[in-house]
Design an enzyme around this catalytic site. Structure first.
Site, PDB file in Angstrom:
ATOM      1  N   GLY A  46      19.946 -19.899  63.090  1.00  0.00           N
ATOM      2  CA  GLY A  46      18.618 -20.463  62.878  1.00  0.00           C
ATOM      3  C   GLY A  46      18.343 -20.586  61.390  1.00  0.00           C
ATOM      4  N   GLN A  51      13.329 -21.428  53.785  1.00  0.00           N
ATOM      5  CA  GLN A  51      14.616 -20.914  53.302  1.00  0.00           C
ATOM      6  C   GLN A  51      15.376 -21.953  52.469  1.00  0.00           C
ATOM      7  OE1 GLN A  51      15.770 -19.345  57.427  1.00  0.00           O
ATOM      8  NE2 GLN A  51      16.731 -17.869  56.059  1.00  0.00           N
ATOM      9  N   CYS A  94      19.813 -12.346  58.546  1.00  0.00           N
ATOM     10  CA  CYS A  94      19.044 -13.455  57.971  1.00  0.00           C
ATOM     11  C   CYS A  94      19.870 -14.070  56.850  1.00  0.00           C
ATOM     12  CB  CYS A  94      17.711 -12.935  57.432  1.00  0.00           C
ATOM     13  SG  CYS A  94      16.676 -14.244  56.763  1.00  0.00           S
ATOM     14  N   LEU A  95      19.990 -15.402  56.858  1.00  0.00           N
ATOM     15  CA  LEU A  95      20.798 -16.073  55.831  1.00  0.00           C
ATOM     16  C   LEU A  95      20.220 -15.859  54.432  1.00  0.00           C
ATOM     17  CD1 LEU A  95      21.603 -19.433  57.663  1.00  0.00           C
ATOM     18  CD2 LEU A  95      23.130 -17.471  57.316  1.00  0.00           C
ATOM     19  N   HIS A 136      12.078 -14.970  65.062  1.00  0.00           N
ATOM     20  CA  HIS A 136      12.579 -14.698  63.705  1.00  0.00           C
ATOM     21  C   HIS A 136      12.248 -15.874  62.778  1.00  0.00           C
ATOM     22  CE1 HIS A 136      16.007 -13.285  60.930  1.00  0.00           C
ATOM     23  NE2 HIS A 136      15.625 -14.452  60.434  1.00  0.00           N
ATOM     24  N   GLU A 137      12.541 -17.088  63.258  1.00  0.00           N
ATOM     25  CA  GLU A 137      12.321 -18.271  62.414  1.00  0.00           C
ATOM     26  C   GLU A 137      10.830 -18.531  62.217  1.00  0.00           C
ATOM     27  OE1 GLU A 137      14.818 -19.067  60.854  1.00  0.00           O
ATOM     28  OE2 GLU A 137      16.300 -18.154  62.169  1.00  0.00           O
ATOM     29  N   HIS A 140       9.404 -16.586  59.456  1.00  0.00           N
ATOM     30  CA  HIS A 140       9.646 -17.165  58.126  1.00  0.00           C
ATOM     31  C   HIS A 140       8.509 -18.108  57.717  1.00  0.00           C
ATOM     32  CE1 HIS A 140      13.607 -15.903  56.750  1.00  0.00           C
ATOM     33  NE2 HIS A 140      14.144 -16.151  57.920  1.00  0.00           N
TER      34      HIS A 140
HETATM   35 NI    NI Z   1      16.002 -15.423  58.586  1.00  0.00          NI
END
Ligand code: NI
Length: 169
Positions: A46, A51, A94-95, A136-137, A140
């Site tokens: 995701g 991000q 998380c990226l 999660h997304e 953000h």
């Molecule tokens: Ni993330």
């Protein structure tokens, strides 16, 4: 399509609440395509617009692509309408915070309403990995990161990693 740079913690843009997208136009579809390409390239499941430095309410995900065929999805202006009382606890990465997996507890299903890339409003009950990934997304988009959801023990364990990245939990 192109691969976009992914912001890393503690970049301040990851902490800002994002603004609604509104109309889905060619630029939004282009951004979603670039975000999906960026997500797959980074081996993620995701990715949210902040991000990649775009402070708008949009995320992409494909929670199961590593276990099967790709099924890219984009969610514009998503809202949680309902959520399970029952909670699910599991590891999340998380990226934007690489190498810091965190155990996170969330409702095990959610009912999500969003606008698709065709401009149509959609509504669906998400379960399993899709429910966890979407929450999660969506976090953000509100400037919330998984490190905000750690318990005290996990926070102590992760703090050297976070300090090495230039931030604090
Ligand atoms: Ni993330």
């Amino acid at each position: 399509m192109s691969i976009l740079p992914i912001l890393r913690f503690p970049d301040a843009r990851l902490r800002r609440p994002c603004l609604p997208v509104g109309t889905v136009d060619a630029a939004v579809r282009q951004l979603a395509g670039d975000m999906l390409e960026t997500m797959y390239h980074a081996n993620g499941r995701g990715l949210a617009a902040p991000q990649v430095g775009v402070l708008r309410r949009l995320f992409v995900m494909d929670p199961d692509w590593k276990e099967g065929a790709p099924a890219p999805l984009a969610y514009v202006d998503p809202e949680i309408l309902d959520a399970a009382d029952a909670q699910h606890t599991g590891p999340e990465g998380c990226l934007s915070i690489p190498s810091v997996p965190v155990m996170v507890t969330r409702p095990e299903w959610v009912v999500l309403r969003w606008t698709g890339l065709d401009g149509q409003t959609q509504r669906e009950k998400l379960t399993g990995a899709a429910a966890i990934c979407a929450q999660h997304e969506l976090d953000h988009l509100n400037g919330r990161l998984i490190i905000d959801l750690m318990d005290e023990g996990a926070r102590c364990a992760a703090s050297p990693c976070l300090a090495a990245m230039g931030g604090a939990a």
